[in-house]
Design an enzyme around this catalytic site. Structure first.
Site, short mmCIF file in Angstrom:
data_model
loop_
_atom_site.label_atom_id
_atom_site.label_comp_id
_atom_site.label_asym_id
_atom_site.label_seq_id
_atom_site.Cartn_x
_atom_site.Cartn_y
_atom_site.Cartn_z
N LEU A 217 0.90 -1.12 0.27
CA LEU A 217 -0.14 -0.02 0.11
C LEU A 217 0.94 1.41 -0.03
O LEU A 217 0.46 2.44 -0.34
CB LEU A 217 -0.96 -0.06 1.16
CG LEU A 217 -2.13 -1.13 1.36
CD1 LEU A 217 -2.69 -1.13 2.64
CD2 LEU A 217 -3.06 -0.83 0.34
N GLY A 218 1.98 1.02 0.67
CA GLY A 218 3.17 2.46 0.48
C GLY A 218 4.04 2.07 1.37
O GLY A 218 4.20 0.80 2.05
N SER A 219 5.17 2.91 1.39
CA SER A 219 6.28 2.50 2.35
C SER A 219 6.70 3.80 2.79
O SER A 219 7.01 4.64 2.06
CB SER A 219 7.42 1.99 1.43
OG SER A 219 7.59 2.42 0.25
N ASP A 336 4.38 12.55 15.01
CA ASP A 336 4.84 12.54 13.62
C ASP A 336 3.69 12.96 12.88
O ASP A 336 3.44 12.25 12.21
CB ASP A 336 5.52 11.44 13.35
CG ASP A 336 6.40 11.46 11.94
OD1 ASP A 336 6.71 12.91 11.46
OD2 ASP A 336 6.74 10.49 11.42
#
Ligand SMILES: *[C@@H]1O[C@H](CO)[C@@H](O)[C@H](O)[C@H]1NC(C)=O
Ligand SMILES: *[C@@H]1O[C@H](CO)[C@@H](O)[C@H](O)[C@H]1NC(C)=O
Ligand SMILES: *[C@@H]1O[C@H](CO)[C@@H](O)[C@H](O)[C@H]1NC(C)=O
Ligand SMILES: *[C@@H]1O[C@H](CO)[C@@H](O)[C@H](O)[C@H]1NC(C)=O
Ligand SMILES: *[C@@H]1O[C@H](CO)[C@@H](O)[C@H](O)[C@H]1NC(C)=O
Ligand SMILES: *[C@@H]1O[C@H](CO)[C@@H](O)[C@H](O)[C@H]1NC(C)=O
Ligand SMILES: CC(=O)N[C@H]1CO[C@H](CO)[C@@H](O)[C@@H]1O
Length: 542
Positions: A217-219, A336
Site C-alpha cells: 500500500l505504501g512505504s 509525527d
C-alpha cells in the site's frame, strides 16, 4: 529438474518397549560427518572429502541411497515383536536446486529390511518404489518423506511437506513445512501477557499472499505497509512490516503498542495487534480504503478534495489528537503528525495513524545524545533544540499540517517559487498583504468561504508559534474549529509567528483575530469511558 541432496550430521536413536518389559530400552548411533561412517552407498551417492554425504547431483531422474553399515536391530533382545516402538532422528540437510524455484522431488528417511532399491525409480517415487510394488504390504518400508513437489496421484497436500509413508508414497499422515522456518516467530517470556494482542505470522503471511509486492500500500520511514485479508475473520487489514534489530527497548515498545491497541476513537487508525519475528516487528491496523491524505493533496491521480471535505478532515484529526492528549487515561504523544500519516476511511474521515511509532526509534538510543524524531518541516524549534517531545510539539506539527491541507503545499517545497518555498512564510506574506486567504490551495479555485480559510490559516500559524507557551492546547484548537470561541488577538510579530523566520521581519500591527462560523460541523467525537488502567509507560508529560 535435478537437484543436489546433501546431508551432514546425523543422530539416530530408537526407544522401544516390549509387552513384557516395563523399562523402555534405548539404542542409538551418531555420525559426526560421514567419512568414517562406512555407509553403504549406491548410484549417485558419494561421500565428499569434507565428510558431507551427497545423494544426487544436478542430473535429472537419478536416485541415490546411503545405508547404515549394518542392519540396525530395533528390538535386539526380544523374541516376540514389540507392541510399540518409537525413534527419533536429527539430521542436517540441504536441497540445493539447480536454479531458484526449480528442483527435484525430495528426500526420504527410510527404514527398510533391504538395501536393494535397484528396481525403484526416480522422480515422484523418491527412489523407494516403482509402479508395481507401490502399496504392497510385503515391502515393510517405513519412510518419512521431505517432499518438495506436489504429486496429485499420491494425494500430496502441497509442494513442500513432510509425510509418513508406510509401504507407499500415499502418506498415512502429512503436514506442510509451515509451524517450521517460514512462519517462525520470536516470542519471549515477557510477552505472555500480550497473548490476546498477538497475531500469528502464518495468518499475516497468508493474508498478504506472502507479502507480495502487489499488496504494498505504501512505504514510509518505518517500513512497507501491505494490504491483506485475515484468513479466519476475513477482515481487511493493513500490515506494517518494520525491520528492527535492536532488542533494546523492544519490551517497553511492545508494552506501549499493545496499550495503544486499547485506544478507541473514530479519528484514529485502530491497531488490531502485533507479531514479532527475528529482526522484524509487524503491526496490524484497520484497512483504510482511501489511503493517505498526502496522495489527495499532492498527486494528480486522486480527485481534488473540496473545502468542506478538508475542513471535516482537519476537525477529525484535531479531535483524534485531543483524545490522545487529554481524553485517554494517559497522555499519548503522536510525534509525527503530517499529511502522509493521516489516512482516510471510506467516508473520507481523517484518521491519525502511526501514533507512538516514532517512539520505537527513541528507544535504544544513548540517553546522553539528543535524538529528534519526527519530520523536518513539522519539528517545533524547541524540539530540534532540546529533543523533548511534548503535547506542544504535537500542536506545532498540527499547525503546519493545517497549513498543508488548506494551502495544498508541503511545508518546505524546494521546487516552488522562492517566495512560496517555505509555507509558513508564504502564508505570513499573504497575511501582510491583507489577503491571507490567497495562500489557500489554488486547486480549490476560490470555492471556499474566505473567512473560514483565513481562520484556518491563522489558527495554523498560531499553533506553529515559535514559543510553546503561546500555542493553544488541542482542546482550544477544537473549540476554535467548532466556532465555540474566537481566536485570541495575537500580534503577528517577527519573533513568534513563523518558525522559519530568519529575522529582519519588522514588527507589525497585524492582529490575529478571527472567528469560526458556527455553521461548521457539530461535536460528535467519542470519548472512551471504560478503560482499565494497567500501563504506565505512556506518560511523558504535557
Ligand atoms: C552426475 O553424475 C554422473 C555420473 O556419476 C555424471 O555422468 C553426470 O554428468 C553428473 N551430472 C552433473 C550435472 O554433474
Ligand atoms: C541405480 O543403480 C543400479 C545398479 O546399482 C541400476 O540398476 C539403477 O538403474 C540405478 N538407478 C538409477 C535411477 O540411477
Ligand atoms: C540385550 O541383552 C544383553 C544380555 O542380556 C544385554 O547385555 C544388552 O545390553 C541388551 N541390549 C539392549 C539393547 O538392551
Ligand atoms: C518393481 O520392483 C520390484 C522389486 O522391488 C520388482 O520385482 C518389479 O519387477 C519392479 N517393477 C517394475 C515395473 O520395474
Ligand atoms: C507383493 O509383493 C510380493 C513379494 O514381492 C509378491 O509376492 C506379491 O504378489 C505382491 N502383491 C501384490 C498384490 O502385488
Ligand atoms: C464537497 O464534496 C462533497 C462530496 O464529497 C459534496 O457533498 C459537497 O457538496 C461538496 N461541497 C462543496 C462546497 O462543493
Ligand atoms: C474520493 C475517493 O476516492 N473516495 C473513495 C473512498 O473509498 C470508498 C470506499 O472504498 C470509495 O467508494 C470512494 O470512491
Amino acid at each position: 529438474m535435478g537437484f543436489l541432496l546433501l546431508a551432514a550430521l546425523t543422530l539416530f536413536s530408537t526407544h522401544f518397549s516390549t509387552a513384557s518389559s516395563q523399562t523402555p530400552q534405548t539404542s542409538s548411533f551418531t555420525y559426526n560427518g560421514f567419512r568414517q561412517a562406512n555407509l553403504i552407498v549406491d548410484n549417485q551417492s558419494k561421500i565428499l572429502p569434507d565428510g558431507l554425504l551427497q545423494l544426487t547431483n544436478y542430473t535429472q531422474l537419478v536416485t541415490g541411497h546411503a545405508f547404515h553399515h549394518q542392519p540396525f536391530k530395533f528390538d535386539p533382545n526380544s523374541s516376540v515383536p514389540s507392541e510399540s516402538l518409537s525413534f527419533s532422528t536429527t539430521f542436517v540437510f540441504a536441497m540445493v536446486p539447480e536454479s531458484a524455484n526449480t528442483g527435484g522431488h525430495g528426500i526420504a528417511f527410510t527404514i527398510s529390511p533391504t538395501t536393494d532399491f535397484s528396481q525403484a525409480v526416480a522422480s515422484q517415487h523418491l527412489g523407494l518404489f516403482n509402479t508395481t510394488n507401490m502399496g504392497n504390504a510385503s515391502n515393510h518400508v517405513v519412510a518419512v518423506e521431505l517432499d518438495a513437489m506436489r504429486s496429485p496421484e499420491f494425494q500430496d497436500i502441497d509442494d513442500n511437506h513432510v509425510g509418513l509413508d508406510l509401504n507407499t508414497l500415499i502418506s498415512a499422515a502429512s503436514a506442510p513445512v509451515s509451524r517450521l522456518r517460514r512462519y517462525r516467530e520470536l516470542t519471549e517470556d515477557w510477552e505472555r501477557e500480550y497473548n490476546p494482542q498477538r497475531l500469528c505470522y502464518k495468518d499475516l503471511y497468508r493474508a498478504t499472499h506472502g507479502f507480495k509486492e502487489k499488496e504494498v500500500l505504501g512505504s514510509g520511514g518505518f517500513g512497507k505497509v501491505y494490504r491483506g485479508i485475515l484468513p479466519k475473520s476475513k477482515l481487511e487489514v493493513a500490515v506494517k512490516r518494520i525491520s528492527h534489530d535492536s532488542r533494546q527497548g523492544m519490551k517497553e515498545f511492545v508494552a506501549e503498542i499493545v496499550s495503544m491497541g486499547r485506544l478507541r476513537h473514530r479519528n484514529l487508525v485502530h491497531l488490531l495487534g502485533y507479531c514479532r519475528r527475528k529482526g522484524e516487528l509487524l503491526l496490524v491496523y484497520d484497512y483504510m480504503p482511501n489511503g493517505s491524505l498526502d496522495k489527495f493533496l499532492f498527486t494528480e491521480d486522486k480527485p481534488i478534495l473540496n473545502w468542506s471535505e478538508r475542513y471535516k478532515i482537519l476537525r477529525g484529526v484535531a479531535s483524534g489528537l485531543l483524545y490522545l492528549h487529554e481524553e485517554w487515561e494517559q497522555v499519548v504523544l503522536h510525534r509525527d503528525i503530517k499529511a502522509s500519516n493521516v489516512l482516510l476511511d471510506a467516508d473520507l474521515n481523517g484518521r491519525l495513524g502511526d501514533f507512538g511509532l516514532a517512539r520505537l526509534y527513541d528507544h535504544g538510543t544513548n540517553p546522553q545524545t539528543t535524538h529528534v524524531v519526527g519530520t523536518v518541516g513539522y519539528l517545533a524549534p524547541e524540539l530540534s533544540r532540546l529533543g523533548k517531545a511534548t503535547t506542544a510539539t504535537d500542536v506545532y506539527a498540527f499547525g503546519v499540517f493545517m497549513l498543508e491541507v488548506a494551502c495544498g503545499k508541503r511545508p518546505i517545497d524546494t521546487q516552488a517559487l522562492p517566495e512560496e518555498m517555505i509555507l509558513v512564510d508564504w502564508v505570513i506574506d499573504c497575511w501582510k498583504r491583507g489577503a491571507i486567504w490567497e495562500a489557500g490551495d489554488p486547486k480549490l479555485q476560490g470555492d471556499y468561504v474566505r473567512e473560514e480559510m483565513a481562520a484556518v490559516l491563522k489558527l495554523g500559524l498560531y499553533c506553529s508559534h515559535n514559543m510553546p507557551a503561546f500555542r493553544p492546547s488541542m482542546r482550544q484548537v477544537m473549540q476554535y474549529l467548532d466556532g465555540d470561541c474566537n481566536l485570541p488577538d495575537v500580534p503577528l510579530e517577527s519573533s513568534g509567528i513563523g518558525a522559519f523566520a530568519m529575522g529582519g521581519r519588522e514588527t507589525s500591527e497585524f492582529v490575529m483575530s478571527s472567528s469560526f462560523p458556527s455553521s461548521v460541523v457539530g461535536k460528535d467525537y467519542t470519548t472512551v469511558t471504560s478503560l482499565s488502567s494497567t500501563d504506565s509507560v505512556l506518560n511523558d508529560g504535557r
